[in-house]
Structure formats: C-alpha cells, structure tokens
Design a protein around this motif. Structure first.
Motif, mmCIF file in Angstrom:
data_model
loop_
_atom_site.group_PDB
_atom_site.id
_atom_site.type_symbol
_atom_site.label_atom_id
_atom_site.label_comp_id
_atom_site.label_asym_id
_atom_site.label_seq_id
_atom_site.Cartn_x
_atom_site.Cartn_y
_atom_site.Cartn_z
ATOM 1 N N LEU A 89 0.824 -1.213 0.000
ATOM 2 C CA LEU A 89 0.000 0.000 0.000
ATOM 3 C C LEU A 89 0.855 1.258 0.000
ATOM 4 O O LEU A 89 0.437 2.309 -0.476
ATOM 5 N N PHE A 90 2.074 1.159 0.540
ATOM 6 C CA PHE A 90 2.981 2.297 0.611
ATOM 7 C C PHE A 90 3.997 2.293 -0.532
ATOM 8 O O PHE A 90 4.287 3.325 -1.121
ATOM 9 N N TYR A 91 4.548 1.131 -0.848
ATOM 10 C CA TYR A 91 5.641 1.036 -1.809
ATOM 11 C C TYR A 91 5.227 0.730 -3.238
ATOM 12 O O TYR A 91 5.948 1.052 -4.172
ATOM 13 N N LYS A 92 4.097 0.062 -3.428
ATOM 14 C CA LYS A 92 3.752 -0.380 -4.783
ATOM 15 C C LYS A 92 3.332 0.804 -5.641
ATOM 16 O O LYS A 92 2.570 1.666 -5.235
ATOM 17 N N GLY A 93 3.865 0.812 -6.818
ATOM 18 C CA GLY A 93 3.551 1.839 -7.812
ATOM 19 C C GLY A 93 3.961 1.290 -9.154
ATOM 20 O O GLY A 93 3.898 0.092 -9.385
ATOM 21 N N GLU A 94 4.434 2.170 -9.999
ATOM 22 C CA GLU A 94 4.890 1.734 -11.312
ATOM 23 C C GLU A 94 6.267 1.110 -11.209
ATOM 24 O O GLU A 94 7.128 1.609 -10.494
ATOM 25 N N LEU A 95 6.466 0.018 -11.936
ATOM 26 C CA LEU A 95 7.771 -0.618 -11.999
ATOM 27 C C LEU A 95 8.690 0.260 -12.852
ATOM 28 O O LEU A 95 8.359 0.622 -13.970
ATOM 29 N N LYS A 96 9.830 0.642 -12.261
ATOM 30 C CA LYS A 96 10.786 1.528 -12.926
ATOM 31 C C LYS A 96 12.165 0.897 -12.918
ATOM 32 O O LYS A 96 12.483 0.081 -12.058
ATOM 33 N N SER A 97 13.004 1.327 -13.834
ATOM 34 C CA SER A 97 14.410 0.920 -13.799
ATOM 35 C C SER A 97 15.086 1.673 -12.647
ATOM 36 O O SER A 97 14.543 2.662 -12.128
ATOM 37 N N VAL A 98 16.256 1.229 -12.265
ATOM 38 C CA VAL A 98 16.997 1.918 -11.205
ATOM 39 C C VAL A 98 17.280 3.353 -11.632
ATOM 40 O O VAL A 98 17.150 4.288 -10.827
ATOM 41 N N GLU A 99 17.635 3.567 -12.881
ATOM 42 C CA GLU A 99 17.924 4.915 -13.373
ATOM 43 C C GLU A 99 16.694 5.813 -13.290
ATOM 44 O O GLU A 99 16.789 6.974 -12.885
ATOM 45 N N GLU A 100 15.530 5.282 -13.660
ATOM 46 C CA GLU A 100 14.287 6.059 -13.566
ATOM 47 C C GLU A 100 13.965 6.369 -12.108
ATOM 48 O O GLU A 100 13.542 7.486 -11.783
ATOM 49 N N ALA A 101 14.177 5.388 -11.236
ATOM 50 C CA ALA A 101 13.916 5.598 -9.808
ATOM 51 C C ALA A 101 14.820 6.690 -9.249
ATOM 52 O O ALA A 101 14.374 7.540 -8.470
ATOM 53 N N LEU A 102 16.095 6.704 -9.659
ATOM 54 C CA LEU A 102 17.019 7.743 -9.204
ATOM 55 C C LEU A 102 16.576 9.126 -9.664
ATOM 56 O O LEU A 102 16.671 10.099 -8.913
ATOM 57 N N GLU A 103 16.087 9.213 -10.878
ATOM 58 C CA GLU A 103 15.607 10.494 -11.390
ATOM 59 C C GLU A 103 14.422 10.987 -10.557
ATOM 60 O O GLU A 103 14.343 12.159 -10.197
ATOM 61 N N ILE A 104 13.517 10.086 -10.229
ATOM 62 C CA ILE A 104 12.364 10.455 -9.406
ATOM 63 C C ILE A 104 12.821 10.829 -7.998
ATOM 64 O O ILE A 104 12.339 11.807 -7.412
ATOM 65 N N LEU A 105 13.778 10.074 -7.449
ATOM 66 C CA LEU A 105 14.301 10.383 -6.117
ATOM 67 C C LEU A 105 14.935 11.769 -6.059
ATOM 68 O O LEU A 105 14.923 12.411 -5.015
ATOM 69 N N SER A 106 15.465 12.234 -7.184
ATOM 70 C CA SER A 106 16.103 13.554 -7.196
ATOM 71 C C SER A 106 15.109 14.681 -6.936
ATOM 72 O O SER A 106 15.510 15.793 -6.611
ATOM 73 N N THR A 107 13.815 14.402 -7.053
ATOM 74 C CA THR A 107 12.782 15.408 -6.789
ATOM 75 C C THR A 107 12.261 15.336 -5.353
ATOM 76 O O THR A 107 11.472 16.164 -4.945
ATOM 77 N N ALA A 108 12.697 14.327 -4.613
ATOM 78 C CA ALA A 108 12.137 14.053 -3.283
ATOM 79 C C ALA A 108 12.734 14.949 -2.204
ATOM 80 O O ALA A 108 13.915 15.284 -2.237
ATOM 81 N N THR A 109 11.894 15.291 -1.240
ATOM 82 C CA THR A 109 12.376 15.919 -0.010
ATOM 83 C C THR A 109 12.532 14.869 1.081
ATOM 84 O O THR A 109 13.262 15.071 2.040
ATOM 85 N N THR A 110 11.834 13.753 0.907
ATOM 86 C CA THR A 110 11.944 12.620 1.826
ATOM 87 C C THR A 110 11.918 11.345 0.990
ATOM 88 O O THR A 110 11.123 11.230 0.065
#
Length: 93
Positions: free
Chosen positions: A35-56
């Motif tokens: 319920l917290f972690y499941k979302g779209e399956l992404k590559s590690v590179e895509e996940a890193l790009e999304i993480l770059s927008t995170a404050t947490t």
C-alpha cells in the motif's frame, strides 16, 4: 506522494515488496507494505531520477540502496540491514 509541500518518494526492489523484515535482537519489524511502496515498476535509473525530486525518501532493497549510496543520496553509515535487506531513509531539510 505530496504532503504539505513535501515530496515523499518510496522505492523498493521488486522482490522485497510485501515482505516483513524482522530482527528480534534489534527490536525491528519492518513491513515493505504494498500500500505504501507499490507503484509503477521503474528501472533503477528512472527511480534515481524520481528520487532527485524528493524531499523525503524511503528505500528498501539491494539494488536501489546500493545505487543511492554510490550516487551520494544515502550515506553508507545510514543503511540499516534487516534479514540481509538494506533499508535507508533520507530527508532534505
């Protein structure tokens, strides 16, 4: 996820989704809750790009935590390992 101007990003390796990680000696029980972690399956590179927008960020799993440490997102000393699965959190203040 957005909350009060914060951007919360949760990433886990696919194989740990739904696991309950327990370390009785440390008093840890960590649920990799879909319920917290499941979302779209992404590559590690895509996940890193999304993480770059995170404050947490909440990261669980060998691949994502390893790359986050390599990229300097997570300090290696901030990684908790439960049942051989690395877990890490960060907050930008």
């Amino acid at each position: 996820r957005f909350s009060n101007g914060e951007v919360v990003v949760s990433v886990c390796d696919e194989e740990v989704l739904g696991r309950v990680l327990v370390d009785p000696e440390k008093g840890i029980r960590y649920v990799v809750d879909p319920l917290f972690y499941k979302g779209e399956l992404k590559s590690v590179e895509e996940a890193l790009e999304i993480l770059s927008t995170a404050t947490t960020g909440n990261l669980v799993g060998d691949r994502i935590v390893k790359v986050a440490v390599e990229k300097g997102i997570i300090h290696p000393d901030a990684v908790l390992v439960v049942e051989n699965v690395p877990i890490a959190f960060f907050a930008i203040i």
